[in-house]
Design a protein around this motif. Structure first.
Motif, PDB file in Angstrom:
ATOM      1  N   GLN A 270      21.636 -26.510 -10.540  1.00 38.85           N
ATOM      2  CA  GLN A 270      20.726 -27.631 -10.342  1.00 38.85           C
ATOM      3  C   GLN A 270      19.548 -27.229  -9.455  1.00 38.85           C
ATOM      4  O   GLN A 270      18.427 -27.725  -9.636  1.00 38.85           O
ATOM      5  CB  GLN A 270      21.475 -28.820  -9.749  1.00 38.85           C
ATOM      6  CG  GLN A 270      22.502 -29.392 -10.713  1.00 38.85           C
ATOM      7  CD  GLN A 270      23.180 -30.654 -10.193  1.00 38.85           C
ATOM      8  OE1 GLN A 270      22.608 -31.403  -9.413  1.00 38.85           O
ATOM      9  NE2 GLN A 270      24.412 -30.890 -10.635  1.00 38.85           N
ATOM     10  N   ASP A 369       5.085 -34.382 -18.502  1.00 42.32           N
ATOM     11  CA  ASP A 369       6.101 -34.837 -19.455  1.00 42.32           C
ATOM     12  C   ASP A 369       7.227 -33.815 -19.597  1.00 42.32           C
ATOM     13  O   ASP A 369       8.414 -34.185 -19.696  1.00 42.32           O
ATOM     14  CB  ASP A 369       5.462 -35.083 -20.828  1.00 42.32           C
ATOM     15  CG  ASP A 369       4.570 -36.322 -20.843  1.00 42.32           C
ATOM     16  OD1 ASP A 369       4.674 -37.140 -19.904  1.00 42.32           O
ATOM     17  OD2 ASP A 369       3.761 -36.452 -21.782  1.00 42.32           O
ATOM     18  N   VAL A 372       9.529 -34.029 -16.619  1.00 43.01           N
ATOM     19  CA  VAL A 372      10.408 -35.203 -16.733  1.00 43.01           C
ATOM     20  C   VAL A 372      11.514 -34.944 -17.755  1.00 43.01           C
ATOM     21  O   VAL A 372      12.679 -35.316 -17.533  1.00 43.01           O
ATOM     22  CB  VAL A 372       9.582 -36.441 -17.127  1.00 43.01           C
ATOM     23  CG1 VAL A 372      10.506 -37.599 -17.519  1.00 43.01           C
ATOM     24  CG2 VAL A 372       8.684 -36.864 -15.973  1.00 43.01           C
ATOM     25  N   ALA A 373      11.178 -34.289 -18.853  1.00 44.85           N
ATOM     26  CA  ALA A 373      12.180 -33.991 -19.881  1.00 44.85           C
ATOM     27  C   ALA A 373      13.277 -33.089 -19.321  1.00 44.85           C
ATOM     28  O   ALA A 373      14.473 -33.298 -19.592  1.00 44.85           O
ATOM     29  CB  ALA A 373      11.519 -33.343 -21.090  1.00 44.85           C
ATOM     30  N   ALA A 375      14.136 -32.872 -16.179  1.00 40.64           N
ATOM     31  CA  ALA A 375      14.892 -33.675 -15.205  1.00 40.64           C
ATOM     32  C   ALA A 375      15.900 -34.577 -15.904  1.00 40.64           C
ATOM     33  O   ALA A 375      17.046 -34.716 -15.452  1.00 40.64           O
ATOM     34  CB  ALA A 375      13.929 -34.513 -14.361  1.00 40.64           C
ATOM     35  N   ARG A 376      15.496 -35.182 -16.984  1.00 36.53           N
ATOM     36  CA  ARG A 376      16.399 -36.086 -17.709  1.00 36.53           C
ATOM     37  C   ARG A 376      17.549 -35.329 -18.365  1.00 36.53           C
ATOM     38  O   ARG A 376      18.662 -35.854 -18.472  1.00 36.53           O
ATOM     39  CB  ARG A 376      15.613 -36.858 -18.774  1.00 36.53           C
ATOM     40  CG  ARG A 376      14.684 -37.914 -18.192  1.00 36.53           C
ATOM     41  CD  ARG A 376      13.807 -38.535 -19.268  1.00 36.53           C
ATOM     42  NE  ARG A 376      12.979 -39.619 -18.749  1.00 36.53           N
ATOM     43  CZ  ARG A 376      11.981 -40.184 -19.420  1.00 36.53           C
ATOM     44  NH1 ARG A 376      11.689 -39.765 -20.659  1.00 36.53           N
ATOM     45  NH2 ARG A 376      11.278 -41.168 -18.883  1.00 36.53           N
ATOM     46  N   ALA A 377      17.286 -34.110 -18.811  1.00 40.89           N
ATOM     47  CA  ALA A 377      18.326 -33.331 -19.484  1.00 40.89           C
ATOM     48  C   ALA A 377      19.281 -32.669 -18.499  1.00 40.89           C
ATOM     49  O   ALA A 377      20.408 -32.317 -18.868  1.00 40.89           O
ATOM     50  CB  ALA A 377      17.679 -32.264 -20.369  1.00 40.89           C
ATOM     51  N   ASP A 379      21.711 -32.245 -15.069  1.00 45.34           N
ATOM     52  CA  ASP A 379      22.764 -33.065 -14.471  1.00 45.34           C
ATOM     53  C   ASP A 379      22.421 -33.353 -13.010  1.00 45.34           C
ATOM     54  O   ASP A 379      23.178 -33.023 -12.087  1.00 45.34           O
ATOM     55  CB  ASP A 379      24.110 -32.333 -14.583  1.00 45.34           C
ATOM     56  CG  ASP A 379      25.278 -33.228 -14.174  1.00 45.34           C
ATOM     57  OD1 ASP A 379      25.127 -34.460 -14.253  1.00 45.34           O
ATOM     58  OD2 ASP A 379      26.329 -32.690 -13.781  1.00 45.34           O
ATOM     59  N   GLY A 382      21.067 -39.495 -10.507  1.00 42.42           N
ATOM     60  CA  GLY A 382      20.219 -40.434 -11.241  1.00 42.42           C
ATOM     61  C   GLY A 382      19.017 -40.909 -10.447  1.00 42.42           C
ATOM     62  O   GLY A 382      17.912 -41.045 -10.983  1.00 42.42           O
ATOM     63  N   VAL A 385      16.271 -38.307 -10.481  1.00 41.63           N
ATOM     64  CA  VAL A 385      15.547 -38.294 -11.747  1.00 41.63           C
ATOM     65  C   VAL A 385      14.500 -39.399 -11.766  1.00 41.63           C
ATOM     66  O   VAL A 385      13.342 -39.187 -12.172  1.00 41.63           O
ATOM     67  CB  VAL A 385      16.517 -38.443 -12.939  1.00 41.63           C
ATOM     68  CG1 VAL A 385      15.738 -38.581 -14.250  1.00 41.63           C
ATOM     69  CG2 VAL A 385      17.473 -37.259 -13.015  1.00 41.63           C
ATOM     70  N   ALA A 386      14.885 -40.581 -11.293  1.00 49.31           N
ATOM     71  CA  ALA A 386      13.941 -41.703 -11.259  1.00 49.31           C
ATOM     72  C   ALA A 386      12.752 -41.394 -10.351  1.00 49.31           C
ATOM     73  O   ALA A 386      11.602 -41.709 -10.675  1.00 49.31           O
ATOM     74  CB  ALA A 386      14.653 -42.970 -10.796  1.00 49.31           C
ATOM     75  N   GLU A 389      10.476 -38.892 -12.059  1.00 50.48           N
ATOM     76  CA  GLU A 389       9.676 -39.569 -13.084  1.00 50.48           C
ATOM     77  C   GLU A 389       8.491 -40.288 -12.454  1.00 50.48           C
ATOM     78  O   GLU A 389       7.362 -40.239 -12.967  1.00 50.48           O
ATOM     79  CB  GLU A 389      10.541 -40.561 -13.861  1.00 50.48           C
ATOM     80  CG  GLU A 389      11.571 -39.908 -14.774  1.00 50.48           C
ATOM     81  CD  GLU A 389      12.492 -40.930 -15.410  1.00 50.48           C
ATOM     82  OE1 GLU A 389      12.494 -42.101 -14.950  1.00 50.48           O
ATOM     83  OE2 GLU A 389      13.203 -40.580 -16.369  1.00 50.48           O
TER      84      GLU A 389
END
Length: 400
Positions: A270, A369, A372-373, A375-377, A379, A382, A385-386, A389
């Motif tokens: 991570q 973008d 962000v992609a 980060a979302r993929a 682990d 949460g 990630v927010a 974004e």
């Protein structure tokens, strides 16, 4: 959230005259501090930075009032920034501690003495002081006289020398010399903040390695930037992008994000993912800065929006324009050494008509973008990630 106050000492030489547009105050010249780019995260770092600068001034006054004044100037340059780097350290550390938004007394503590969140703040402060060091030197290299609506450090020192009766050439040399010393002090101070943060060896060593890598990469990027501007031909887009990422992305985004995760013992995979996210966000922010440096307003950027064009800096904007039919005319306008207001206006028009502005805006959004992609993929927590974004959104919203 608290904001770092400028340290003062009762014994500092009060005979120093400040430049007229500095408001006569070594901290901020009467201007309010900039709003934090990521609100709610920099208070611990502000306290650490304030304490460090106060201690430095106390040490300095025992040697020389002028040396204490130099530390006042370092504090002035450090105060009022958007505190992006400390916020990224704290944001990531809090996300991994699971205590985002909790009161200080209730926050979960990482397993190192003596004051865990003070230590996190010290690391954030180190990256902010590193930023101060780099912009002091960068302002000398770029010959910028204004930053955050105030004189840069070398410009203020030059003004003082002129006021004391030095000839212009000697005053200019004095200002640049003082700024080199100040940047070196801030750079050493960044390492000292980490070294004295109370981190155990298994945390201290990788954080110091991150700081070292940030300095190493930034120096490489600065050199590439200088070398790119040396030749007659504009360097290819890839070379310009490489310089941009090395010069800014590593120390402003990649290293702070990774540091916050390392401080909380995040899994190594991570930490690596956060590095990739940081590179994307850093590129998006720097491209936005390049756009604002040409098409923004002095009120919003705190510096001249003619500087990059007057210096003929080979930013991605210029590289993209050169790839179009507008390249020859644009370069003729900017190679004269001191373009007129009409020539600057025409250069901006060419950057728009050639599609260069649109291309750089698109790449900034694409980089945000992609971050962000990733980060979302990944682990990641949460809430982190927010926050990432939201940070990516802030990057691209600045160029609308």
């Amino acid at each position: 959230m608290t904001t770092a106050a400028s340290p003062t000492t009762a014994t500092t030489d009060t005979s120093t005259s400040y430049p007229a547009n500095s408001g006569g105050h070594p901290a901020r010249g009467g201007r309010p501090p900039d709003a934090p780019l990521i609100p709610g995260y920099a208070a611990d770092a502000d306290r650490a930075l304030d304490g460090f600068l106060r201690d430095a001034q106390k040490r300095a006054i025992t040697l020389s009032p002028r040396f204490a004044h130099l530390w006042e100037e370092i504090a002035r340059l450090t105060a009022g920034g958007k505190r992006l780097r400390p916020a990224l350290v704290q944001m990531t550390a809090r996300a991994y501690s699971g205590q985002r938004g909790a009161d200080d007394d209730d926050r979960a503590s990482p397993a190192f003495p003596p004051s865990p969140w003070q230590a996190v703040g010290a690391v954030g402060a180190a990256f902010e002081l590193l930023h101060t060091a780099l912009i002091i030197h960068d302002d000398v290299i770029d010959r910028d006289d204004v930053r955050r609506h105030e004189p840069t450090l070398h410009a203020a020192a030059q003004s003082e020398a002129l006021g004391a009766g030095s000839p212009p050439e000697r005053a200019e040399h004095h200002g640049r010399s003082v700024a080199i010393i100040a940047g070196d002090l801030a750079l050493a101070g960044a390492h000292r903040l980490v070294a004295t943060a109370g981190l155990p060896a298994d945390v201290l060593d990788p954080v110091l390695a991150l700081l070292d890598e940030a300095v190493f990469a930034s120096a490489a990027g600065e050199l590439l930037d200088i070398e790119n501007a040396l030749g007659v031909d504009v360097p290819p887009v890839g070379s310009v992008l490489s310089a941009t990422q090395l010069k800014t992305s590593v120390y402003s985004f990649e290293a702070p994000l990774k540091a916050g995760a390392i401080l909380m013992g995040a899994p190594s995979d991570q930490v690596r993912q956060l590095g990739a996210i940081g590179r994307g966000l850093g590129l998006a922010f720097q491209l936005a800065d390049d756009l604002l440096g040409v098409f923004g307003s002095g009120e919003s950027t705190g510096k001249s929006t003619d500087g990059d064009l007057r210096e003929g800096k080979h930013t991605l904007l210029i590289a993209e324009a050169v790839r179009s039919g507008a390249g020859p005319e644009l370069l003729d306008l900017l190679r004269g050494g001191d373009p007129s207001p009409e020539q600057l206006q025409r250069a901006r028009k060419l950057l728009e008509c050639s599609g260069a502005r649109a291309a750089v805006e698109a790449l900034a959004r694409e980089s945000a973008d992609q971050a962000v992609a990733v980060a979302r993929a990944a682990d990641l927590p949460g809430e982190l990630v927010a926050e990432l974004e939201s940070t990516a959104k802030t990057a691209v919203e600045r160029i609308r």
